[in-house]
Design an enzyme around this catalytic site. Structure first.
Site, PDB file in Angstrom:
ATOM      1  N   HIS A   1       4.436   2.031  -8.035  1.00  0.00           N
ATOM      2  CA  HIS A   1       3.716   0.808  -7.920  1.00  0.00           C
ATOM      3  C   HIS A   1       2.658   0.661  -9.158  1.00  0.00           C
ATOM      4  O   HIS A   1       2.393  -0.041  -9.828  1.00  0.00           O
ATOM      5  CB  HIS A   1       2.819   0.849  -6.846  1.00  0.00           C
ATOM      6  CG  HIS A   1       3.583   0.995  -5.477  1.00  0.00           C
ATOM      7  ND1 HIS A   1       3.855   1.942  -4.469  1.00  0.00           N
ATOM      8  CD2 HIS A   1       4.059  -0.048  -4.696  1.00  0.00           C
ATOM      9  CE1 HIS A   1       4.391   1.308  -3.441  1.00  0.00           C
ATOM     10  NE2 HIS A   1       4.561   0.372  -3.515  1.00  0.00           N
TER      11      HIS A   1
ATOM     12  N   GLY B   1       0.795  -1.013  -0.211  1.00  0.00           N
ATOM     13  CA  GLY B   1       0.000   0.056  -0.143  1.00  0.00           C
ATOM     14  C   GLY B   1       0.738   1.344   0.052  1.00  0.00           C
ATOM     15  O   GLY B   1       2.150   1.359  -0.277  1.00  0.00           O
TER      16      GLY B   1
ATOM     17  N   ARG C   1      12.390  -3.375  -9.651  1.00  0.00           N
ATOM     18  CA  ARG C   1      13.736  -3.583  -9.653  1.00  0.00           C
ATOM     19  C   ARG C   1      14.597  -2.683  -8.480  1.00  0.00           C
ATOM     20  O   ARG C   1      15.591  -2.820  -8.021  1.00  0.00           O
ATOM     21  CB  ARG C   1      14.601  -3.073 -10.882  1.00  0.00           C
ATOM     22  CG  ARG C   1      14.831  -3.956 -12.041  1.00  0.00           C
ATOM     23  CD  ARG C   1      15.842  -3.668 -12.971  1.00  0.00           C
ATOM     24  NE  ARG C   1      15.705  -4.726 -13.983  1.00  0.00           N
ATOM     25  CZ  ARG C   1      14.680  -4.806 -15.134  1.00  0.00           C
ATOM     26  NH1 ARG C   1      13.796  -3.842 -15.052  1.00  0.00           N
ATOM     27  NH2 ARG C   1      14.821  -5.849 -15.758  1.00  0.00           N
TER      28      ARG C   1
ATOM     29  N   GLN D   1       7.898  -9.494   7.946  1.00  0.00           N
ATOM     30  CA  GLN D   1       9.075  -8.649   7.318  1.00  0.00           C
ATOM     31  C   GLN D   1       9.780  -7.392   8.146  1.00  0.00           C
ATOM     32  O   GLN D   1      10.643  -6.767   7.606  1.00  0.00           O
ATOM     33  CB  GLN D   1       9.165  -8.578   5.694  1.00  0.00           C
ATOM     34  CG  GLN D   1       8.324  -7.443   5.548  1.00  0.00           C
ATOM     35  CD  GLN D   1       7.686  -7.502   4.174  1.00  0.00           C
ATOM     36  OE1 GLN D   1       7.044  -8.108   3.737  1.00  0.00           O
ATOM     37  NE2 GLN D   1       8.194  -6.352   3.179  1.00  0.00           N
TER      38      GLN D   1
ATOM     39  N   ASP E   1      13.721  -2.822  -5.465  1.00  0.00           N
ATOM     40  CA  ASP E   1      14.086  -3.732  -4.313  1.00  0.00           C
ATOM     41  C   ASP E   1      14.726  -5.021  -5.124  1.00  0.00           C
ATOM     42  O   ASP E   1      14.241  -6.302  -5.161  1.00  0.00           O
ATOM     43  CB  ASP E   1      12.770  -4.384  -3.607  1.00  0.00           C
ATOM     44  CG  ASP E   1      12.200  -3.370  -2.915  1.00  0.00           C
ATOM     45  OD1 ASP E   1      12.819  -2.688  -1.908  1.00  0.00           O
ATOM     46  OD2 ASP E   1      10.911  -2.729  -3.250  1.00  0.00           O
TER      47      ASP E   1
END
Ligand code: PAF
Length: 280
Positions: A33, A27, A148, A57, A150
């Protein structure tokens, strides 16, 4: 756009609709995104996104509680981008009992860099992504798109999909950047105006490191230490700035070969931890 909170509702919404193209998120959606959603849309028969802030996480001292939750704005952005089904499980939908069964990625890939500074991070990511995949792809094969930005996460998920023979194509989406070059991230919203103006220096440091790394006679450990020191002198607290092989994220052996490398960095500016990377 159909919004499913429970796994059962998600599965009935997807039944008979063909191959999902899936973009998982936590979110607080930004243009990065939305670019992934637009990229995914033509790759399947039904475009699915998820919003779930995954407690597994986050380390105890990290920003799970304060992670920005912007539900109304996120729904509007997903709908406008052509998302067909949004899976937004509540915590008890995804973890109805303590998630003691976890996915442990290869430590050679997952215990370095982000995994070194955020122990358990990739166990949490792999576990939730495996579970989201089980929910979304219950009917068969499909495609999932990961950014990419991350970089290490993308590699961990690719290895997981390959080694578990998941019938899911993992597709990479390019990093979206602000006009000054700062990689878009949900955590950019934590930056004060002064920090926001400074934040682009992380990507500039990676660019400088990448250029220096391919010069004749480059000594990578020295260059990496200099890059970290330069950011530290500007008030940052770097975790790492490093040049690695794209294939396995290990240090290059011998002379660094342009076209096979990636510079990765993570550093804290005030209380905000930013990451970025640059393939070269
Ligand atoms: O990249 C993220 O936003 C998260 O790590 C992911 C893949 C949605 C898993 O929680």
């Amino acid at each position: 756009m159909h919004i499913a909170h429970s796994i059962a509702d998600l599965r009935s919404a997807l039944a008979g609709r063909g191959r999902p193209a899936f973009v998982p998120t936590m979110g607080n959606l930004h243009d990065g995104h939305i670019a992934l959603v637009r990229q995914a849309k033509p790759l399947g028969d039904v475009m699915v996104s998820s919003i779930f802030v995954n407690r597994l996480q986050f380390l105890p001292h990290e920003d799970f509680d304060s992670y920005p939750r912007t539900w109304e704005a996120d729904c509007a952005k997903l709908e406008a981008a052509g998302c067909d089904v949004l899976f937004a499980p509540r915590e008890h939908d995804l973890y109805p009992e303590p998630q003691t069964f976890k996915v442990h990625p290869d430590p050679l890939l997952a215990d370095i860099l982000e995994g070194h500074f955020r122990p358990g991070f990739f166990v949490g990511v792999s576990t939730v992504v495996m579970k989201l995949f089980a929910c979304v792809f219950a009917g068969g094969a499909g495609t999932a798109v990961f950014g990419r930005k991350d970089y290490q996460q993308l590699m961990v998920i690719r290895q997981m999909a390959r080694q578990f023979a998941l019938p899911i194509d993992i597709v990479a989406g390019d990093t979206r950047r602000a006009e000054d070059g700062l990689a878009l991230s949900s955590r950019n919203g934590y930056l004060s105006p002064t920090e926001r103006a400074e934040a682009v220096q992380l990507s500039r440091a990676l660019q400088a490191l990448a250029s220096a790394a391919v010069a004749v006679g480059a000594d990578l450990p020295t260059l990496e230490a200099q890059a970290a020191a330069a950011l530290r002198a500007r008030g940052w607290q770097p975790d790492y700035l490093t040049v690695r092989q794209r294939a396995n994220l290990l240090a290059p052996e011998g002379t660094p070969q342009a076209g096979t490398l990636v510079a990765l960095g993570a550093a804290r500016l005030g209380s905000t931890r930013l990451i970025d990377n640059l393939e070269f």
